[in-house]
Design a protein around this motif. Structure first.
Motif, short mmCIF file in Angstrom:
data_model
loop_
_atom_site.label_atom_id
_atom_site.label_comp_id
_atom_site.label_asym_id
_atom_site.label_seq_id
_atom_site.Cartn_x
_atom_site.Cartn_y
_atom_site.Cartn_z
N GLN A 18 0.64 -1.78 0.47
CA GLN A 18 0.02 -0.27 0.00
C GLN A 18 1.14 0.96 -0.16
O GLN A 18 0.23 2.71 -0.57
CB GLN A 18 -1.14 -0.27 1.24
N LEU A 19 2.06 1.08 0.47
CA LEU A 19 2.83 2.40 0.69
C LEU A 19 3.38 2.37 -0.54
O LEU A 19 3.32 3.79 -0.86
CB LEU A 19 3.46 2.43 1.90
N ASN A 20 4.05 1.37 -1.39
CA ASN A 20 4.47 2.04 -2.87
C ASN A 20 3.59 2.28 -3.28
O ASN A 20 3.33 2.49 -4.65
CB ASN A 20 5.15 0.15 -3.25
N GLN A 21 1.97 1.83 -3.45
CA GLN A 21 1.52 2.17 -3.90
C GLN A 21 1.24 4.34 -3.88
O GLN A 21 0.59 3.96 -4.97
CB GLN A 21 -0.51 1.65 -4.09
N ASN A 22 0.85 4.63 -2.92
CA ASN A 22 0.77 5.46 -2.94
C ASN A 22 2.15 6.98 -2.65
O ASN A 22 2.05 7.58 -2.48
CB ASN A 22 0.11 5.73 -1.36
N ILE A 545 0.02 -2.30 -8.32
CA ILE A 545 -1.44 -2.23 -8.61
C ILE A 545 -2.00 -3.46 -9.04
O ILE A 545 -2.54 -4.38 -8.98
CB ILE A 545 -2.14 -0.87 -9.01
N THR A 546 -1.05 -3.95 -10.64
CA THR A 546 -1.81 -4.91 -11.32
C THR A 546 -0.57 -5.81 -11.81
O THR A 546 0.74 -4.53 -11.63
CB THR A 546 -2.16 -4.57 -11.95
N ASP A 547 -0.51 -7.14 -11.91
CA ASP A 547 0.15 -7.72 -12.72
C ASP A 547 0.39 -8.05 -14.17
O ASP A 547 0.89 -8.61 -15.20
CB ASP A 547 0.16 -9.01 -12.48
N ILE A 741 -6.19 7.67 -13.19
CA ILE A 741 -6.36 7.34 -11.20
C ILE A 741 -5.75 5.90 -11.36
O ILE A 741 -6.50 5.41 -11.79
CB ILE A 741 -7.82 7.60 -10.83
N LYS A 742 -5.15 6.30 -10.36
CA LYS A 742 -5.00 4.68 -9.12
C LYS A 742 -5.34 3.43 -9.15
O LYS A 742 -5.65 2.15 -9.66
CB LYS A 742 -3.66 4.45 -8.45
N GLY A 743 -7.21 3.91 -8.89
CA GLY A 743 -8.48 3.50 -8.57
C GLY A 743 -8.73 2.91 -9.70
O GLY A 743 -9.44 1.40 -10.03
N GLN A 744 -8.67 3.18 -10.71
CA GLN A 744 -8.85 2.78 -12.44
C GLN A 744 -8.16 1.77 -12.65
O GLN A 744 -8.83 1.11 -13.51
CB GLN A 744 -8.97 4.14 -13.85
N VAL A 745 -7.22 2.05 -12.78
CA VAL A 745 -6.29 0.76 -12.89
C VAL A 745 -5.54 -0.46 -12.22
O VAL A 745 -6.14 -1.98 -12.42
CB VAL A 745 -4.41 1.38 -12.74
N LYS A 746 -6.84 -0.26 -11.07
CA LYS A 746 -7.22 -1.65 -10.27
C LYS A 746 -8.83 -1.92 -10.60
O LYS A 746 -9.09 -3.32 -10.96
CB LYS A 746 -7.59 -0.29 -8.27
N MET A 747 -9.73 -0.90 -11.23
CA MET A 747 -10.35 -1.92 -11.58
C MET A 747 -10.19 -2.64 -12.81
O MET A 747 -11.23 -3.60 -13.38
CB MET A 747 -11.68 -0.70 -12.09
#
Length: 821
Positions: A18-22, A545-547, A741-747
């Motif tokens: 989580q830290l690396n994501q932010n 966030i994603t692989d 947005i990073k959340g869109q990549v998560k989607m």
């Protein structure tokens, strides 16, 4: 219910992810490096603030002194030293000096109050400078002196300035004193009574006085004694230097070092005065006691002398001891005489016995060595001579000489017996006299113990009283000597002195603090900016966030340039599209993967730009490429390439056009690149895509073209991309630097793992190296992107080799990820 994981390593890994994501440490450091001027400016401003703080902050200086306590060898005061105490000097031991007691005495409020009252430290003098008020002490040209009652108020403030006449001339010796709303004229050295006390103003005669302060108002702040004592006690420190000596360190801090020096000097002087006054008081009390007790003992001694005198007079005694000795000696002499007389009588008895028992013709020698009568002794001697002559000559009995000698011996025997009889009478008389003398002396001796006991009983009290009297007399002399030689049992070893550098603020510490504070502010700003940043800024953000594999990254194109690829274009962005083409060829290894779907999470991420330039890049490899404008809601390809809108995909799907060729139009960019335009924007694009004619159209087109690129609507807004993804071999998601947005990549990652989209890949679009790393030089990493040198149209020949090397690494990374998936 699933159990909550308590694995510490798992929790740490989650937090780290989580830290690396932010937070991107590399970009954070790079941002600081690229904005070094902001950091430098912040440091300069902070150091400037530190300089101003040091310039206008009143410094505090430490004043120190050392005091040696004599007569104390340890912390408990068990040691002693001759001459340190009046009581010790007169032979009375006290408890010595306890260092902790002396510390408490030096810090006692009464002692400090005496010093404050003596120096009038509760009166502070201030003058106004250009920026701030400055407190003065020895520089003050005037002083406020209170009478013996001292200051009676709580806290007051006066403003004193030299009075002036109407024409502006200075009136020497006249002052205007303002207190509250009242102003009064006060003359120099004149007692003035205010509610807080009676005082007068005096001119200072110190050599350090600054008479220039007379020209400006002097503010005088007066505090009550308790406030000033408490202020001083907060900074006054008294402590042992170490455990081996009885040295005390005295220190205090003040903004005026001279005031603290005066304070410590007077504090030690008052401390010594208290010591001496205690010694004098103790000596006076001792003197009073000794004098009173000596007078009492003298009266008692006189009474004892009178008793002894009466006993001696009543018994006719002068000296009991001497007379008693004479009696004892007389008795001993009488007994000696008796013994001698008895011995002499015994000798006479033995001589008489020897002579009386002798026969007529037997003349032995007589032993009478101890006979004291000379006549008797002579007769015995003569008899022994005659007897010896008879025995030696041994004449016959008829011999005339013998007869004559025997007759003489016989006559001598009779004379001896007669003489013995006479001596026995004299001896018996002498023996009786001797017995009488011995009895007399025995009677006198028997009276001596009684008299001696009586006298001793009286004299015993006399000796005690006399010993006490003499002791007190001696102690009295010693007390007088000690009183005249009394001195303080502490010695000032180090005179009070002020350190040359302020105790605080410490310039070095302030500058170090402000320097790091100046560094910290921009660092925190960049850190907060990085933590609050929820946008994708580089490939690391995506990988955290994603692989889903990153197909490549594309630099930001120049403003207004829609086409960045061409046969002779060798710019960095062109090489990036060529590298993108290479990576796509390795992903689409089968014919059923010849269809490439291009979508994004939201609008504005550059999927149309990617579709056009990717199609052109593939067309340059002699492949027949079709780019389909399948964003039926907001088509953009036709507009950007200036194509006509007739026919198109919407018309074909709606059944208006049945000829597939009506859908296809030349792109005008390359002979192998064609466009399937959208046509008229339909009112129901979602329903058109679900029609069977959509599948039929894609099948017919796949038979005509080598590669089909479907530019569809954003997957995060509508379901078009999800529906069309089942017809494509490779599904490309376009993300844009600073926009996605990073959340869109998560989607997108959720769609992939839920199985809604197969064989996905990500293109990182519109990359600016300064944003990506925080400075102008980026280093390629991740999946398949080239080195963006930008604007190079010379065809220098650097790109092909670099891209081939990079492509090999990127292709291996892609296959490794696919294998892991």
């Amino acid at each position: 219910m699933d159990k909550i994981s308590t694995n510490p390593s798992g929790v740490q890994s989650t937090i780290k992810d989580q830290l690396n994501q932010n937070f991107d440490f590399r970009r954070f450091i790079a941002s600081i490096a690229s904005n070094w001027y902001i950091v430098a400016l912040s440091v300069i401003i902070s150091l400037g603030a530190g300089f101003l703080y040091l310039r206008y902050t009143t410094p505090l200086y430490k004043v120190k002194s050392s005091l040696l306590l004599e007569g104390s060898s340890d912390m408990n005061g068990s040691g002693s030293q001759a001459g340190t105490s009046v009581l010790k000097k007169i032979g009375i031991q006290d408890e010595g000096v306890n260092m902790f007691n002396e510390i408490m005495l030096l810090k006692s409020q009464d002692l400090v109050r005496d010093v404050v009252d003596s120096l009038e430290l509760n009166v502070h003098y201030w003058v106004k400078g250009k920026v701030k008020e400055t407190e003065i002490y020895e520089e003050s040209p005037i002083f406020l002196r209170f009478d013996s009652t001292g200051y009676l108020g709580n806290a007051d403030e006066l403003v004193v300035k030299q009075a002036k006449s109407a024409d502006g001339a200075v009136n020497e010796g006249q002052f205007d004193v303002t207190w509250g709303e009242n102003t009064a004229k006060v003359s120099f050295d004149t007692w003035t009574k205010y509610p807080f006390g009676r005082f007068k103003i005096e001119y200072s005669t110190q050599p350090t006085v600054n008479k220039g302060y007379l020209a400006i108002p002097i503010k005088i702040r007066i505090f009550n004694y308790s406030q000033e004592v408490n202020r001083i006690l907060t900074s006054l420190m008294v402590y042992p230097t170490d455990g081996r000596t009885s040295m005390l360190e005295i220190s205090t801090t003040d903004n005026l070092p001279k005031r603290s020096i005066d304070f410590i000097n007077v504090l030690i002087a008052k401390y010594h005065e208290d010591e001496l006054s205690n010694a004098v008081l103790s000596a006076n009390k001792t003197r009073e006691f000794i004098d009173k007790r000596q007078a009492e003992l003298a009266d008692q001694l006189k009474g004892v002398d009178s008793k002894v005198e009466g006993i001696k007079i009543s018994n006719n005694l002068i000296d009991v001891e001497t007379q008693g000795g004479a009696y004892v000696q007389g008795k001993e002499e009488s007994q000696q005489k008796i013994s001698e007389i008895i011995q002499e009588r015994q000798t006479l008895f033995e001589v008489r016995s020897q002579i009386s028992n002798l026969s007529e013709n037997f003349y032995p020698i007589i032993s009478a060595a101890t006979v004291k009568d000379p006549m008797l002794s002579e007769m015995i001697r003569r008899y022994n001579q005659v007897a010896q002559k008879i025995e030696i000559e041994n004449q016959p009995p008829q011999n005339p000489g013998r007869v004559r000698d025997e007759a003489e011996a016989t006559g001598l025997r009779k004379s001896i017996i007669e003489s013995i009889a006479k001596n026995e009478g004299a001896i018996n008389a002498a023996l009786q006299g001797a017995y009488q003398n011995a009895s007399k002396y025995s009677g006198l001796i028997n009276t001596i113990p009684r008299l001696d006991r009586s006298i001793n009983d009286v004299k015993r009290e006399y000796d005690v009283l006399q010993s006490m009297y003499l002791t007190l007399f001696q102690k009295g002399l010693e007390n007088e000597i000690a009183l005249n030689a009394a001195s303080a049992r502490s010695k000032l070893i180090v005179q009070p002195y002020a350190l040359s550098t302020p105790e605080k603020p410490v310039s070095k510490n302030i500058y170090i603090f402000t320097f790091f504070f100046g560094l910290l502010i921009p660092w925190m700003g960049f850190a907060v900016k990085e933590l609050l940043n929820n946008k994708v800024m580089n490939e690391t953000d995506i990988e955290a966030i994603t692989d889903i594999p990153i197909l490549g990254s594309i630099n930001k194109a120049p403003e207004g340039m829609e086409v960045v690829i061409g046969p002779s274009i060798r710019t960095g962005i062109a090489e990036q599209f060529r590298l993108l083409r290479t990576n796509l060829e390795f992903m689409a290894v089968n014919d059923n993967k010849k269809t490439i779907l291009v979508t994004s999470s939201v609008s504005g991420e550059g999927k149309t730009f990617i579709s056009i330039n990717l199609g052109l890049t593939l067309a340059l490899t002699h492949k027949k490429v079709l780019v389909m404008e399948f964003d039926l809601r907001k088509p953009k390809i036709s507009e950007r390439l200036n194509l006509e809108r007739d026919g198109g995909i919407s018309a074909y799907l709606a059944g208006v056009v049945n000829d597939i060729n009506k859908v296809i139009k030349p792109s005008g960019l390359h002979g192998n690149l064609f466009i399937a335009n959208c046509g008229a924007v339909p009112p129901n694009p979602g329903e058109l895509i679900l029609l069977p004619r959509n599948k039929q159209m894609l099948q017919e087109l796949s038979e005509i073209f080598d590669v089909i690129i479907i530019d569809t609507a954003p997957v995060g807004m509508v379901s078009d991309a999800t529906i069309l993804a089942k017809y494509s071999g490779v599904n490309v998601f376009v993300t844009r630097q600073g926009n996605t947005i990073k959340g869109q990549v998560k989607m997108l990652d959720m769609l992939y793992h839920d199985g809604k989209i197969k064989n996905p890949a990500i293109i990182f679009n519109s990359v600016e190296r300064s944003k990506k790393y925080g400075y102008g030089y980026g280093y390629g990493y991740g999946y398949g992107y080239g080195y963006g040198y930008g604007g190079d149209t010379s065809g220098g020949g650097y790109y092909e080799d670099d891209n081939q090397l990079s492509a090999g690494k990127k292709i291996k990374d892609i296959f490794r990820r696919k294998k892991n998936d």
